[in-house]
Write a protein that holds these residues in place. Structure first.
Motif, PDB file in Angstrom:
ATOM      1  N   LEU A  28       0.825  -1.209   0.000  1.00  0.00           N
ATOM      2  CA  LEU A  28       0.000   0.000   0.000  1.00  0.00           C
ATOM      3  C   LEU A  28       0.863   1.264   0.000  1.00  0.00           C
ATOM      4  CD1 LEU A  28      -2.846  -1.114   2.427  1.00  0.00           C
ATOM      5  CD2 LEU A  28      -2.908  -0.980  -0.084  1.00  0.00           C
ATOM      6  N   SER A  29       1.998   1.216   0.679  1.00  0.00           N
ATOM      7  CA  SER A  29       2.923   2.355   0.661  1.00  0.00           C
ATOM      8  C   SER A  29       3.477   2.575  -0.735  1.00  0.00           C
ATOM      9  CB  SER A  29       4.063   2.130   1.651  1.00  0.00           C
ATOM     10  OG  SER A  29       3.573   2.045   2.964  1.00  0.00           O
ATOM     11  N   PHE A  30       3.766   1.478  -1.427  1.00  0.00           N
ATOM     12  CA  PHE A  30       4.219   1.587  -2.816  1.00  0.00           C
ATOM     13  C   PHE A  30       3.134   2.250  -3.670  1.00  0.00           C
ATOM     14  CE2 PHE A  30       4.084   0.082  -7.161  1.00  0.00           C
ATOM     15  CZ  PHE A  30       5.348   0.430  -7.621  1.00  0.00           C
ATOM     16  N   VAL A  31       1.897   1.790  -3.530  1.00  0.00           N
ATOM     17  CA  VAL A  31       0.794   2.347  -4.323  1.00  0.00           C
ATOM     18  C   VAL A  31       0.676   3.851  -4.083  1.00  0.00           C
ATOM     19  CG1 VAL A  31      -1.718   2.356  -4.656  1.00  0.00           C
ATOM     20  CG2 VAL A  31      -0.486   0.173  -4.490  1.00  0.00           C
ATOM     21  N   VAL A  32       0.700   4.271  -2.828  1.00  0.00           N
ATOM     22  CA  VAL A  32       0.597   5.695  -2.498  1.00  0.00           C
ATOM     23  C   VAL A  32       1.789   6.458  -3.068  1.00  0.00           C
ATOM     24  CG1 VAL A  32       0.647   7.355  -0.579  1.00  0.00           C
ATOM     25  CG2 VAL A  32      -0.840   5.336  -0.466  1.00  0.00           C
ATOM     26  N   SER A  33       2.981   5.904  -2.892  1.00  0.00           N
ATOM     27  CA  SER A  33       4.196   6.569  -3.355  1.00  0.00           C
ATOM     28  C   SER A  33       4.248   6.686  -4.878  1.00  0.00           C
ATOM     29  CB  SER A  33       5.421   5.798  -2.850  1.00  0.00           C
ATOM     30  OG  SER A  33       6.600   6.349  -3.340  1.00  0.00           O
ATOM     31  N   ALA A  34       3.760   5.670  -5.564  1.00  0.00           N
ATOM     32  CA  ALA A  34       3.854   5.635  -7.027  1.00  0.00           C
ATOM     33  C   ALA A  34       2.673   6.314  -7.726  1.00  0.00           C
ATOM     34  CB  ALA A  34       3.950   4.177  -7.495  1.00  0.00           C
ATOM     35  N   TRP A  35       1.613   6.594  -7.009  1.00  0.00           N
ATOM     36  CA  TRP A  35       0.356   7.002  -7.635  1.00  0.00           C
ATOM     37  C   TRP A  35       0.488   8.204  -8.569  1.00  0.00           C
ATOM     38  CZ3 TRP A  35      -3.781   4.227  -8.296  1.00  0.00           C
ATOM     39  CH2 TRP A  35      -4.929   4.834  -8.788  1.00  0.00           C
ATOM     40  N   ARG A  36       1.176   9.250  -8.178  1.00  0.00           N
ATOM     41  CA  ARG A  36       1.249  10.459  -9.016  1.00  0.00           C
ATOM     42  C   ARG A  36       2.199  10.310 -10.194  1.00  0.00           C
ATOM     43  NH1 ARG A  36       2.383  14.891  -4.979  1.00  0.00           N
ATOM     44  NH2 ARG A  36       3.844  15.408  -6.602  1.00  0.00           N
ATOM     45  N   LYS A  37       3.386   9.764  -9.962  1.00  0.00           N
ATOM     46  CA  LYS A  37       4.399   9.703 -11.021  1.00  0.00           C
ATOM     47  C   LYS A  37       4.356   8.412 -11.838  1.00  0.00           C
ATOM     48  CE  LYS A  37       7.880  12.525  -8.731  1.00  0.00           C
ATOM     49  NZ  LYS A  37       9.261  12.535  -8.227  1.00  0.00           N
ATOM     50  N   HIS A  38       3.866   7.345 -11.241  1.00  0.00           N
ATOM     51  CA  HIS A  38       3.906   6.025 -11.872  1.00  0.00           C
ATOM     52  C   HIS A  38       2.536   5.351 -11.749  1.00  0.00           C
ATOM     53  CE1 HIS A  38       8.223   6.692 -11.570  1.00  0.00           C
ATOM     54  NE2 HIS A  38       8.091   6.832 -10.271  1.00  0.00           N
ATOM     55  N   ARG A  39       1.503   6.021 -12.240  1.00  0.00           N
ATOM     56  CA  ARG A  39       0.128   5.554 -12.053  1.00  0.00           C
ATOM     57  C   ARG A  39      -0.071   4.122 -12.545  1.00  0.00           C
ATOM     58  NH1 ARG A  39      -4.590   8.885 -11.596  1.00  0.00           N
ATOM     59  NH2 ARG A  39      -3.076   9.988 -10.334  1.00  0.00           N
ATOM     60  N   ALA A  40       0.481   3.783 -13.692  1.00  0.00           N
ATOM     61  CA  ALA A  40       0.302   2.421 -14.217  1.00  0.00           C
ATOM     62  C   ALA A  40       0.903   1.391 -13.259  1.00  0.00           C
ATOM     63  CB  ALA A  40       0.914   2.286 -15.601  1.00  0.00           C
ATOM     64  N   ALA A  41       2.061   1.691 -12.709  1.00  0.00           N
ATOM     65  CA  ALA A  41       2.695   0.773 -11.752  1.00  0.00           C
ATOM     66  C   ALA A  41       1.839   0.628 -10.504  1.00  0.00           C
ATOM     67  CB  ALA A  41       4.097   1.274 -11.390  1.00  0.00           C
ATOM     68  N   ALA A  42       1.296   1.727 -10.027  1.00  0.00           N
ATOM     69  CA  ALA A  42       0.435   1.682  -8.840  1.00  0.00           C
ATOM     70  C   ALA A  42      -0.816   0.849  -9.110  1.00  0.00           C
ATOM     71  CB  ALA A  42       0.055   3.106  -8.418  1.00  0.00           C
ATOM     72  N   VAL A  43      -1.412   1.030 -10.268  1.00  0.00           N
ATOM     73  CA  VAL A  43      -2.625   0.274 -10.624  1.00  0.00           C
ATOM     74  C   VAL A  43      -2.312  -1.217 -10.735  1.00  0.00           C
ATOM     75  CG1 VAL A  43      -4.326  -0.094 -12.464  1.00  0.00           C
ATOM     76  CG2 VAL A  43      -3.821   2.228 -11.670  1.00  0.00           C
ATOM     77  N   LEU A  44      -1.139  -1.556 -11.264  1.00  0.00           N
ATOM     78  CA  LEU A  44      -0.748  -2.972 -11.354  1.00  0.00           C
ATOM     79  C   LEU A  44      -0.640  -3.621  -9.978  1.00  0.00           C
ATOM     80  CD1 LEU A  44       1.907  -2.841 -14.200  1.00  0.00           C
ATOM     81  CD2 LEU A  44      -0.212  -4.174 -14.226  1.00  0.00           C
TER      82      LEU A  44
END
Length: 150
Positions: A112-128
């Motif tokens: 979940l920390s990864f998702v939050v951290s990646a959400w703005r710059k790496h949206r596709a990675a967060a969604v994966l």
């Protein structure tokens, strides 16, 4: 071309590492004799689900690696993978259900920390990572139920 070589490395590391750990983990009589909750999936579900999730994890890592190799998202990606790979030998190898529960709960936090951290710059990675987060949350409940039942 080099981008796809790096993707192949990520896939080999994550999918290969996950499948290797899964293959080395002999479920055997110990797990078979544990009391399990009614919502425990049949054993054949785990292999296909984890294979797909490991592909998603690898692609997400690759996407972040291309843009920000030393940022928080990449660090959190590495932490979640380490915790993920640690759970199997602790649960199936050492038979430490309680310690495995702590590890899987930390894994959920890292995911979940990864998702939050990646959400703005790496949206596709967060969604994966969203299906992965859902599955590991379910696996945490399953681990907790097995711990309580045994």
């Amino acid at each position: 071309m080099q981008r796809f070589v790096v993707l192949a490395v990520f896939l080999l590391l994550v999918v290969g590492g996950g499948l290797l750990l899964g293959g080395l983990s002999v479920v055997g009589d110990w797990y078979g004799n544990l009391a399990k909750p009614a919502f425990n999936p049949p054993p054949w579900v785990f292999g296909p689900v984890w294979t797909v999730l490991y592909v998603f994890i690898a692609i997400a890592g690759w996407l972040v690696w291309q843009r920000d190799r030393s940022g928080w998202a990449m660090r959190l990606w590495a932490v979640q993978l380490l915790l993920n790979f640690l759970w199997t030998p602790v649960f199936f190898g050492a038979h430490r259900i309680g310690l495995a529960l702590v590890i899987i709960l930390l894994t959920v936090v890292a995911i979940l920390s990864f998702v939050v951290s990646a959400w703005r710059k790496h949206r596709a990675a967060a969604v994966l990572f969203l299906p992965y987060a859902a599955w590991v949350a379910f696996a945490s409940v399953l681990n907790a139920a097995i711990f309580l039942l045994n």
